[in-house]
Structure formats: C-alpha cells, structure tokens
Design a protein around this motif. Structure first.
Motif, PDB file in Angstrom:
ATOM      1  N   ARG A  46       0.692  -1.187   0.172  1.00  0.00           N
ATOM      2  CA  ARG A  46      -0.068   0.062   0.015  1.00  0.00           C
ATOM      3  C   ARG A  46       0.801   1.239   0.227  1.00  0.00           C
ATOM      4  N   GLU A  47       1.895   1.335   0.672  1.00  0.00           N
ATOM      5  CA  GLU A  47       2.826   2.350   0.827  1.00  0.00           C
ATOM      6  C   GLU A  47       3.431   2.786  -0.591  1.00  0.00           C
ATOM      7  N   ALA A  48       3.828   1.652  -1.147  1.00  0.00           N
ATOM      8  CA  ALA A  48       4.522   1.791  -2.538  1.00  0.00           C
ATOM      9  C   ALA A  48       3.655   2.266  -3.513  1.00  0.00           C
ATOM     10  N   SER A  49       2.314   1.778  -3.342  1.00  0.00           N
ATOM     11  CA  SER A  49       1.342   2.047  -4.372  1.00  0.00           C
ATOM     12  C   SER A  49       1.092   3.419  -4.277  1.00  0.00           C
ATOM     13  N   ALA A  50       0.775   4.032  -2.975  1.00  0.00           N
ATOM     14  CA  ALA A  50       0.838   5.511  -2.680  1.00  0.00           C
ATOM     15  C   ALA A  50       1.792   6.303  -3.306  1.00  0.00           C
ATOM     16  N   ASN A  51       3.059   5.809  -3.366  1.00  0.00           N
ATOM     17  CA  ASN A  51       4.187   6.761  -3.843  1.00  0.00           C
ATOM     18  C   ASN A  51       4.035   6.805  -5.471  1.00  0.00           C
ATOM     19  N   ILE A  52       3.202   6.040  -6.036  1.00  0.00           N
ATOM     20  CA  ILE A  52       3.300   6.096  -7.661  1.00  0.00           C
ATOM     21  C   ILE A  52       2.972   7.400  -8.236  1.00  0.00           C
ATOM     22  N   GLU A  53       3.628   7.930  -8.991  1.00  0.00           N
ATOM     23  CA  GLU A  53       3.031   9.427  -9.638  1.00  0.00           C
ATOM     24  C   GLU A  53       2.195   9.041 -10.826  1.00  0.00           C
ATOM     25  N   PRO A  54       1.156   9.550 -10.759  1.00  0.00           N
ATOM     26  CA  PRO A  54       0.109   9.674 -11.820  1.00  0.00           C
ATOM     27  C   PRO A  54       0.815  10.097 -13.249  1.00  0.00           C
ATOM     28  N   LYS A  55       0.788   9.200 -14.268  1.00  0.00           N
ATOM     29  CA  LYS A  55       1.391  10.020 -15.393  1.00  0.00           C
ATOM     30  C   LYS A  55       0.003  10.111 -16.547  1.00  0.00           C
ATOM     31  N   HIS A  56       0.433  11.056 -17.618  1.00  0.00           N
ATOM     32  CA  HIS A  56      -0.578  11.118 -18.681  1.00  0.00           C
ATOM     33  C   HIS A  56      -2.124  11.400 -17.879  1.00  0.00           C
ATOM     34  N   GLN A  57      -2.433  12.322 -16.922  1.00  0.00           N
ATOM     35  CA  GLN A  57      -3.479  12.462 -16.690  1.00  0.00           C
ATOM     36  C   GLN A  57      -4.382  13.186 -17.426  1.00  0.00           C
ATOM     37  N   ASN A  58      -3.966  14.227 -18.133  1.00  0.00           N
ATOM     38  CA  ASN A  58      -4.521  15.021 -19.197  1.00  0.00           C
ATOM     39  C   ASN A  58      -5.171  14.058 -20.218  1.00  0.00           C
ATOM     40  N   ASP A  59      -4.174  13.252 -20.690  1.00  0.00           N
ATOM     41  CA  ASP A  59      -4.604  12.346 -21.593  1.00  0.00           C
ATOM     42  C   ASP A  59      -5.763  11.353 -21.261  1.00  0.00           C
ATOM     43  N   ILE A  60      -5.612  10.819 -20.193  1.00  0.00           N
ATOM     44  CA  ILE A  60      -6.646   9.912 -19.653  1.00  0.00           C
ATOM     45  C   ILE A  60      -8.097  10.748 -19.551  1.00  0.00           C
ATOM     46  N   ALA A  61      -7.838  11.873 -19.004  1.00  0.00           N
ATOM     47  CA  ALA A  61      -9.060  12.550 -18.666  1.00  0.00           C
ATOM     48  C   ALA A  61      -9.839  12.924 -20.323  1.00  0.00           C
ATOM     49  N   ASP A  62      -8.905  13.026 -21.466  1.00  0.00           N
ATOM     50  CA  ASP A  62      -9.403  13.286 -22.617  1.00  0.00           C
ATOM     51  C   ASP A  62     -10.017  12.114 -23.122  1.00  0.00           C
ATOM     52  N   LEU A  63      -9.430  10.734 -23.027  1.00  0.00           N
ATOM     53  CA  LEU A  63      -9.988   9.887 -23.414  1.00  0.00           C
ATOM     54  C   LEU A  63     -11.476   9.548 -22.762  1.00  0.00           C
ATOM     55  N   ILE A  64     -11.556   9.630 -21.581  1.00  0.00           N
ATOM     56  CA  ILE A  64     -12.661   9.613 -20.919  1.00  0.00           C
ATOM     57  C   ILE A  64     -13.790  10.222 -21.234  1.00  0.00           C
ATOM     58  N   ASN A  65     -13.550  11.454 -21.585  1.00  0.00           N
ATOM     59  CA  ASN A  65     -14.412  12.784 -22.031  1.00  0.00           C
ATOM     60  C   ASN A  65     -14.892  12.425 -23.489  1.00  0.00           C
ATOM     61  N   ARG A  66     -13.869  11.787 -24.383  1.00  0.00           N
ATOM     62  CA  ARG A  66     -14.200  11.439 -25.595  1.00  0.00           C
ATOM     63  C   ARG A  66     -15.105  10.174 -25.719  1.00  0.00           C
ATOM     64  N   TYR A  67     -14.905   9.196 -24.880  1.00  0.00           N
ATOM     65  CA  TYR A  67     -15.583   7.898 -24.803  1.00  0.00           C
ATOM     66  C   TYR A  67     -17.096   8.405 -24.349  1.00  0.00           C
ATOM     67  N   LYS A  68     -17.213   9.275 -23.318  1.00  0.00           N
ATOM     68  CA  LYS A  68     -18.534  10.018 -22.762  1.00  0.00           C
ATOM     69  C   LYS A  68     -19.162  10.450 -24.144  1.00  0.00           C
ATOM     70  N   SER A  69     -18.716  11.292 -24.724  1.00  0.00           N
ATOM     71  CA  SER A  69     -19.273  11.880 -25.945  1.00  0.00           C
ATOM     72  C   SER A  69     -19.723  11.093 -27.176  1.00  0.00           C
ATOM     73  N   LEU A  70     -18.910   9.857 -27.276  1.00  0.00           N
ATOM     74  CA  LEU A  70     -19.307   9.075 -28.209  1.00  0.00           C
ATOM     75  C   LEU A  70     -20.248   7.996 -27.962  1.00  0.00           C
ATOM     76  N   TYR A  71     -20.679   7.709 -26.708  1.00  0.00           N
ATOM     77  CA  TYR A  71     -21.582   6.910 -26.174  1.00  0.00           C
ATOM     78  C   TYR A  71     -22.792   6.757 -26.774  1.00  0.00           C
ATOM     79  N   PRO A  72     -23.536   7.933 -27.254  1.00  0.00           N
ATOM     80  CA  PRO A  72     -24.633   7.751 -27.997  1.00  0.00           C
ATOM     81  C   PRO A  72     -24.558   7.365 -29.376  1.00  0.00           C
ATOM     82  N   LYS A  73     -23.406   7.384 -29.820  1.00  0.00           N
ATOM     83  CA  LYS A  73     -23.166   6.877 -31.251  1.00  0.00           C
ATOM     84  C   LYS A  73     -22.876   5.511 -31.206  1.00  0.00           C
ATOM     85  N   TRP A  74     -22.085   4.958 -30.074  1.00  0.00           N
ATOM     86  CA  TRP A  74     -21.836   3.405 -29.987  1.00  0.00           C
ATOM     87  C   TRP A  74     -23.293   2.885 -29.694  1.00  0.00           C
ATOM     88  N   PHE A  75     -24.076   3.513 -28.879  1.00  0.00           N
ATOM     89  CA  PHE A  75     -25.425   2.786 -28.739  1.00  0.00           C
ATOM     90  C   PHE A  75     -26.106   2.711 -30.051  1.00  0.00           C
TER      91      PHE A  75
END
Length: 79
Positions: A46-75
C-alpha cells in the motif's frame, strides 16, 4: 479399409502421439515452485502504491471525455 480399422488406426496414432509427447517432455520440467515467490507485506504494498506518480492525467481525462461523448453513437451503431 473399413470404418473400424480406420478408427483403430486413428486411435493408435493419437495414443502413440501423446505417449511420445509425454516421454519427450519428461526432462523439461520447471524447477520453479510456488514457495520461490517473495510475498510482500500488504502495508508495504500500500505504501509503495501510494508513492506512484500518476502519468498522462490530461490524456486519460481527454479519453474518458471522448468516450462519454461518443456513447450515443456507439449505442445507435450497436442497436
């Protein structure tokens, strides 16, 4: 050749094939054991995992937003 003879021949071939595989691979056993694995303490993990620095946070947020916006098209495409 009748059906029974062909079936017997096929059975003999498959039996010999698997016997040959078993005999040929008997010397290739792994020396690794479950007891060779180092078990890590949960608190240390747990201590080791707490010290992991998150990477690519902006890219991840962009992907999630894109997935959410494309959901109606997928549906629509899937239905």
């Amino acid at each position: 050749m009748d059906f029974n003879a062909a079936e017997e021949e096929e059975f003999g071939f498959s039996r010999n094939y698997f016997l040959a595989k078993e005999m040929g691979s008997s010397g290739k056993k792994s020396a690794r054991k479950l007891s060779d694995i180092n078990v890590v303490d949960e608190q240390e993990l747990r201590e080791a995992s707490a010290n992991i620095e998150p990477k690519h946070q902006n890219d991840i947020a962009d992907l999630i937003n894109r997935y959410k916006s494309l959901y109606p098209k997928w549906f629509f495409d899937l239905s």
